[in-house]
Design an enzyme around this catalytic site. Structure first.
Site, mmCIF file in Angstrom:
data_model
loop_
_atom_site.group_PDB
_atom_site.id
_atom_site.type_symbol
_atom_site.label_atom_id
_atom_site.label_comp_id
_atom_site.label_asym_id
_atom_site.label_seq_id
_atom_site.Cartn_x
_atom_site.Cartn_y
_atom_site.Cartn_z
ATOM 1 N N LYS A 95 0.132 -1.266 -0.070
ATOM 2 C CA LYS A 95 -0.108 0.337 -0.095
ATOM 3 C C LYS A 95 1.296 0.974 -0.049
ATOM 4 O O LYS A 95 1.089 2.537 0.651
ATOM 5 C CB LYS A 95 -0.593 -0.044 1.187
ATOM 6 C CG LYS A 95 -1.944 -0.760 0.978
ATOM 7 C CD LYS A 95 -3.208 -0.976 2.314
ATOM 8 C CE LYS A 95 -4.057 -1.852 2.223
ATOM 9 N NZ LYS A 95 -3.621 -3.538 2.781
ATOM 10 N N ARG A 96 1.535 1.391 -0.517
ATOM 11 C CA ARG A 96 2.752 2.410 -0.751
ATOM 12 C C ARG A 96 2.003 4.041 -1.198
ATOM 13 O O ARG A 96 1.170 3.289 -2.185
ATOM 14 C CB ARG A 96 3.507 2.045 -1.861
ATOM 15 C CG ARG A 96 4.347 0.803 -0.842
ATOM 16 C CD ARG A 96 4.872 1.310 0.685
ATOM 17 N NE ARG A 96 6.322 0.779 1.311
ATOM 18 C CZ ARG A 96 5.942 0.055 2.168
ATOM 19 N NH1 ARG A 96 4.874 0.056 2.597
ATOM 20 N NH2 ARG A 96 6.963 -0.523 3.128
#
Length: 270
Positions: A77-78
């Site tokens: 989830k960058r």
């Protein structure tokens, strides 16, 4: 979904160093589920908490899963912009030791996703952008509507559909390497999002422990049974804690739960 927590491991593994126990559990788990599922999604948070040793284990497990024939979706989830996004993409998607795909936060817009898209296209990988997540409070943000009544998650879907249709991003089967995270806990919204994103593969969390059924998950697929991959984490990897598997070896419990999970999804898809 590979979400290893030391406090939930089988009792026989809760000895010595937590990272060694998590490593032993995870390696066994990958070998157990490989015959039943096409992919595994390690959640990086459960490895980052152990700093250097945890990150080393994370990438070792990525390699092991790929050796077992599994696709690996790094649940990282960058998201950011400019050189920061480029660094994230390089660290999690761009080289030979990386997962096959990663989850990303699309809130920054197209320029924040561009480095991940470039890395996916150039390396034959993929990404799944958060569009409609499975958590209960998602509606507080994602259901906010504009003046015309269109919810935010539909705006996000349209952005992902447009971005994913770019040159070199759509494969022979008609699907883009830019996919979307669409929670199974909102099946009505998933049907609408399938209309808005026909070229996107959906990563579908929420099955099992979060309350979504296989029928709920089916809403994210196309009528031909393609276009989505369903994630089950706690309901499979901690199956030894479920009443229906009480009294059997934890490895047997995981195998039984993985097989039942796969069969449940196949049945729901007809």
């Amino acid at each position: 979904g590979l979400d290893p927590r030391f406090d939930r491991l089988p009792e026989e593994l809760k000895t010595g160093d937590p990272i060694e126990a998590i490593g032993a559990f995870s390696r066994d788990l990958l070998e157990i589920v490989a015959p039943f599922v096409p992919a595994v999604k390690p959640q990086i948070a459960y490895f980052e908490v152990y700093r250097d040793a945890g990150m080393k284990l994370y990438f070792e497990l990525v390699e092991l899963a790929q050796q077992l024939g599994l696709l690996v979706i790094g649940d990282v989830k960058r998201g950011d912009i400019g050189s920061t996004a480029e660094a994230y993409a390089a660290g999690h998607l761009a080289d030979a030791g990386s997962p096959d795909a990663v989850t990303v936060n699309a809130y920054f817009g197209a320029d924040g996703l561009a480095p991940f898209v470039d890395a996916a296209r150039d390396g034959g990988g993929g990404l799944f952008a958060l569009v409609r997540t499975s958590n209960p409070s998602a509606a507080d943000i994602q259901d906010v509507t504009d003046a015309a009544g269109k919810p935010f998650y539909e705006h996000m879907a349209e952005q992902i559909a447009t971005l994913g249709s770019g040159e070199g991003l759509v494969g022979e089967c008609g699907y883009s390497c830019v996919g979307a995270v669409v929670g199974a806990t909102y099946p009505d919204e998933a049907r609408r999002l399938r209309e808005l994103m026909p070229q996107q593969i959906f990563l579908v969390p929420g099955y099992g422990a979060q309350g979504a059924t296989a029928a709920d998950c089916a809403a994210s697929f196309k009528s031909d049974g393609s276009g989505a991959i369903v994630n089950a984490s706690r309901s499979v990897i901690y199956a030894h804690q479920r009443d229906e598997y009480a009294g059997i070896d934890w490895k047997q419990a995981v195998a039984a739960a993985a097989e039942a999970f796969a069969a449940d999804i196949r049945t729901a898809l007809g």
